[in-house]
Design an enzyme around this catalytic site. Sequence first.
Site, PDB file in Angstrom:
ATOM      1  N   LYS A  51      -4.000   8.306   6.241  1.00 37.92           N
ATOM      2  CA  LYS A  51      -3.950   8.029   7.684  1.00 37.92           C
ATOM      3  C   LYS A  51      -2.907   8.876   8.408  1.00 37.92           C
ATOM      4  O   LYS A  51      -2.619   8.642   9.574  1.00 37.92           O
ATOM      5  CB  LYS A  51      -3.699   6.543   7.938  1.00 37.92           C
ATOM      6  CG  LYS A  51      -4.852   5.666   7.460  1.00 37.92           C
ATOM      7  CD  LYS A  51      -4.789   4.276   8.006  1.00 37.92           C
ATOM      8  CE  LYS A  51      -5.865   3.405   7.387  1.00 37.92           C
ATOM      9  NZ  LYS A  51      -5.658   3.139   5.948  1.00 37.92           N
ATOM     10  N   GLU A  69       1.071  -0.541  14.246  1.00 39.09           N
ATOM     11  CA  GLU A  69       0.284   0.276  13.321  1.00 39.09           C
ATOM     12  C   GLU A  69      -1.134   0.299  13.847  1.00 39.09           C
ATOM     13  O   GLU A  69      -1.673  -0.735  14.240  1.00 39.09           O
ATOM     14  CB  GLU A  69       0.196  -0.355  11.914  1.00 39.09           C
ATOM     15  CG  GLU A  69       1.352  -0.132  11.023  1.00 39.09           C
ATOM     16  CD  GLU A  69       1.123  -0.707   9.611  1.00 39.09           C
ATOM     17  OE1 GLU A  69      -0.035  -0.794   9.177  1.00 39.09           O
ATOM     18  OE2 GLU A  69       2.124  -1.066   8.982  1.00 39.09           O
ATOM     19  N   ASN A  82       7.058  -7.006   6.867  1.00 36.20           N
ATOM     20  CA  ASN A  82       5.758  -6.483   7.289  1.00 36.20           C
ATOM     21  C   ASN A  82       4.610  -7.345   6.792  1.00 36.20           C
ATOM     22  O   ASN A  82       4.510  -7.616   5.595  1.00 36.20           O
ATOM     23  CB  ASN A  82       5.563  -5.066   6.746  1.00 36.20           C
ATOM     24  CG  ASN A  82       4.249  -4.445   7.182  1.00 36.20           C
ATOM     25  OD1 ASN A  82       4.059  -4.148   8.362  1.00 36.20           O
ATOM     26  ND2 ASN A  82       3.321  -4.272   6.247  1.00 36.20           N
ATOM     27  N   GLU A  83       3.790  -7.773   7.716  1.00 37.31           N
ATOM     28  CA  GLU A  83       2.495  -8.399   7.463  1.00 37.31           C
ATOM     29  C   GLU A  83       2.511  -9.532   6.440  1.00 37.31           C
ATOM     30  O   GLU A  83       1.699  -9.539   5.507  1.00 37.31           O
ATOM     31  CB  GLU A  83       1.479  -7.337   7.010  1.00 37.31           C
ATOM     32  CG  GLU A  83       1.160  -6.320   8.070  1.00 37.31           C
ATOM     33  CD  GLU A  83      -0.099  -5.517   7.779  1.00 37.31           C
ATOM     34  OE1 GLU A  83      -0.554  -5.502   6.620  1.00 37.31           O
ATOM     35  OE2 GLU A  83      -0.635  -4.909   8.724  1.00 37.31           O
ATOM     36  N   ASN A 106      -0.013  -5.025  13.908  1.00 44.23           N
ATOM     37  CA  ASN A 106      -0.763  -3.939  13.272  1.00 44.23           C
ATOM     38  C   ASN A 106      -2.253  -4.241  13.403  1.00 44.23           C
ATOM     39  O   ASN A 106      -2.683  -5.346  13.040  1.00 44.23           O
ATOM     40  CB  ASN A 106      -0.424  -3.855  11.782  1.00 44.23           C
ATOM     41  CG  ASN A 106       1.053  -3.580  11.533  1.00 44.23           C
ATOM     42  OD1 ASN A 106       1.774  -3.153  12.436  1.00 44.23           O
ATOM     43  ND2 ASN A 106       1.510  -3.823  10.302  1.00 44.23           N
ATOM     44  N   ASP A 138       0.814  -1.217   0.000  1.00 40.67           N
ATOM     45  CA  ASP A 138       0.000   0.000   0.000  1.00 40.67           C
ATOM     46  C   ASP A 138       0.852   1.273   0.000  1.00 40.67           C
ATOM     47  O   ASP A 138       0.703   2.132   0.858  1.00 40.67           O
ATOM     48  CB  ASP A 138      -0.916  -0.051   1.233  1.00 40.67           C
ATOM     49  CG  ASP A 138      -1.835   1.142   1.341  1.00 40.67           C
ATOM     50  OD1 ASP A 138      -2.277   1.636   0.288  1.00 40.67           O
ATOM     51  OD2 ASP A 138      -2.099   1.586   2.474  1.00 40.67           O
ATOM     52  N   TYR A 193      -6.430  -2.738  13.041  1.00 43.78           N
ATOM     53  CA  TYR A 193      -7.331  -1.713  12.492  1.00 43.78           C
ATOM     54  C   TYR A 193      -8.788  -1.946  12.916  1.00 43.78           C
ATOM     55  O   TYR A 193      -9.700  -1.647  12.154  1.00 43.78           O
ATOM     56  CB  TYR A 193      -7.175  -1.669  10.971  1.00 43.78           C
ATOM     57  CG  TYR A 193      -5.834  -1.052  10.562  1.00 43.78           C
ATOM     58  CD1 TYR A 193      -5.699   0.319  10.443  1.00 43.78           C
ATOM     59  CD2 TYR A 193      -4.718  -1.849  10.351  1.00 43.78           C
ATOM     60  CE1 TYR A 193      -4.483   0.897  10.106  1.00 43.78           C
ATOM     61  CE2 TYR A 193      -3.480  -1.277  10.018  1.00 43.78           C
ATOM     62  CZ  TYR A 193      -3.386   0.092   9.895  1.00 43.78           C
ATOM     63  OH  TYR A 193      -2.176   0.656   9.565  1.00 43.78           O
ATOM     64  N   TYR A 208     -10.938  -1.034   9.253  1.00 44.64           N
ATOM     65  CA  TYR A 208     -11.199  -2.005   8.174  1.00 44.64           C
ATOM     66  C   TYR A 208     -12.244  -3.036   8.584  1.00 44.64           C
ATOM     67  O   TYR A 208     -12.848  -3.684   7.744  1.00 44.64           O
ATOM     68  CB  TYR A 208      -9.913  -2.722   7.748  1.00 44.64           C
ATOM     69  CG  TYR A 208      -8.963  -1.816   6.995  1.00 44.64           C
ATOM     70  CD1 TYR A 208      -9.352  -1.203   5.813  1.00 44.64           C
ATOM     71  CD2 TYR A 208      -7.687  -1.570   7.476  1.00 44.64           C
ATOM     72  CE1 TYR A 208      -8.485  -0.366   5.125  1.00 44.64           C
ATOM     73  CE2 TYR A 208      -6.816  -0.742   6.798  1.00 44.64           C
ATOM     74  CZ  TYR A 208      -7.222  -0.137   5.619  1.00 44.64           C
ATOM     75  OH  TYR A 208      -6.373   0.691   4.943  1.00 44.64           O
TER      76      TYR A 208
HETATM   77  C1  GCB Z   1      -1.223  -2.015   6.915  1.00 43.45           C
HETATM   78  C2  GCB Z   1       0.048  -1.963   6.165  1.00 43.45           C
HETATM   79  C3  GCB Z   1       0.374  -0.576   5.644  1.00 43.45           C
HETATM   80  C4  GCB Z   1      -0.897   0.067   5.090  1.00 43.45           C
HETATM   81  C5  GCB Z   1      -1.898   0.198   6.223  1.00 43.45           C
HETATM   82  C6  GCB Z   1      -3.214   0.808   5.736  1.00 43.45           C
HETATM   83  O1  GCB Z   1      -1.496  -2.913   7.666  1.00 43.45           O
HETATM   84  O2  GCB Z   1       1.120  -2.473   6.900  1.00 43.45           O
HETATM   85  O3  GCB Z   1       1.344  -0.704   4.643  1.00 43.45           O
HETATM   86  O4  GCB Z   1      -0.642   1.303   4.496  1.00 43.45           O
HETATM   87  O5  GCB Z   1      -2.178  -1.069   6.740  1.00 43.45           O
HETATM   88  O6  GCB Z   1      -3.385   2.004   5.847  1.00 43.45           O
HETATM   89  O7  GCB Z   1      -4.037   0.060   5.223  1.00 43.45           O
END
Ligand code: GCB
Length: 578
Positions: free
Chosen positions: A553, A489, A396-397, A452, A169, A454, A458
């Site tokens: 973000k 994150e 990452n992820e 991370n 992303d 959300y 999300y």
């Molecule tokens: C994540 C990713 C990051 C994205 C972020 C998002 O988990 O590690 O690269 O930019 O989410 O904003 O979706």
Amino acid sequence: MLYPQSNAARTVMDLSGVWSFRLSEDAPWKSIAVPASFNDQCPDPAFRNHVGLSWYKTRVTCPAVLAGQRLVLRFDAVAHSARILINGREAGRHRGGFLPFEIDVTSLLSPGETAELTVECDNRINHATLPIGSESDSSFLSSDNPGITAVEAGKRRQQEKGVNRPAFDFFNYTGIQRPVRLCATPAHYIRDLTLVPFLNGDVRYSVDGEGGETAAVEILDAHGQTVARAEGNEGVLHVPSPHLWEPWPGTPYLYTARVTYGPDRYDQSFGIREVKVEGTRFLINGKPFYFHGPCKHEDSPFRGRGMDNCVNVTDIHLFHWLHANCFRTSHYPYAEEMYALCDREGIVIVDETPAVGMWADEHYGWDLADYHAQVLRDMIGRDKNHPCVVVWSLGNEPNTDVYPDKAYDYWHPLYQLAHRLDPQNRPVTLVGCQNEYEKDRTIPSMDIVFINRYYGWYNLSGDLETAQYALRMELDWWEKLNKPVVLSEYGADTIAGLHGAVGEMFTEEFQVAFYRAFNACLDERPFIVGEMPWNFADFSTCQGPMRVGGNRKGLFTRDRQPKMAAHYFRERWDNWKK
Ligand code: GCB
């Protein structure tokens, strides 16, 4: 690899400037700034969206006074791979877009003469590059899937046109994004230097040199006074009553190791500090450290991912304004200048490889592990002496929960390798995504857990009360692991200037409410040793229905103006004590 340095024995010629550039072998040459991503330098979709090879050209005059010196061209990073030609002849190649490489040109550049330097870049990303991109995948056209819809036909057309989707992303900025230099050293030279400091003032060192000389090493304090001295290519120096390198708001005291090796000389700055994980605590110099600072990207208007000291310095001053003490180099190693800046500003770095986009289940079958190991070797080799680097992140992820054993078998050797490679043996992590964490073996096996999350964005979108409920449930699970955990994150897309009394998604009020809700859960748990909002600033991504002019973000806009959430964190982190 040592950072280029001009000193009494060495000369560095910066080749930054305006070069010539073209996107195909028959296109006319255009002006391009180096270093910078090429993508945003011309108002032409062909630049922005280019996929494939491109060519840079300039002329280099090697000064006559450099006769008899060893000459190398040093590229700090060319994304994603490069072929270097001198006067039309190939001089070297390099794979990977975020780490430096050198090409010995002693026999190719004649002192006193001018040569043509061409750099052929390839910006394609696929399953064998780091970061990962989607290469032509025709599985949807297979014979057991005869019903091609209009969308599938459209995708086929995109592939024919050469569309290359990132599996990550952030915008796939590419080109010569970091400085290029012509560097001269004596023929007998210092290839590498490793320093391992201890809190009692001992500094273990080793000098790797070419030419069979014996090294002499001096340590200078911040005033330039010699405080320790030794001879030999390896040994232990002792700094009496050492000043420690402390992260902000402490004093990031720096010493200099001055190495003399026959005719060559190199000054390496370093700090005396120790990093350790103990139970659920992360210790710097024996004191608990709480990570609080937003993750970053190398991203700014016009330059794309291009190295710019002004952008770096501005960002780090904004970190001070926020009272932040750290960031993660999401999602690739940054330009070396940033690490040197953080050494002197006391900002802690979690240093990450470009292994991002490894979410497809099949990737553990891909032949990536050897290359990934090489990238880890090069990153640790480059950054090992920086006191600001306190954790290595393997990536990452990735997908680690669908095939937990396969994932573990891929990542565990890299975890072990990082420990073997790092002379300072810093803690190692792999940043985990929101997944079935109970099935996963890999993320919990790291020295420090980075996750991370959300909730409320999300998933459970807009419902922050339920987001807290879910987050607390998950944190109850991590608590049992008895390791330090960092929320590496969390964040909400926010359009600067969009407000709402009720504070719905995308408003500045929602972003603040989101962080308040998460932080309330983090504050309850002593094993949480860090909060790293996503992201420091808005940044460019490829187009998509979830991105309004990029990822929004940021606590700051892309041009570094604060949103309400930046003010919220500035207040929260002032005199921060958990
Ligand atoms: C994540 C990713 C990051 C994205 C972020 C998002 O988990 O590690 O690269 O930019 O989410 O904003 O979706």
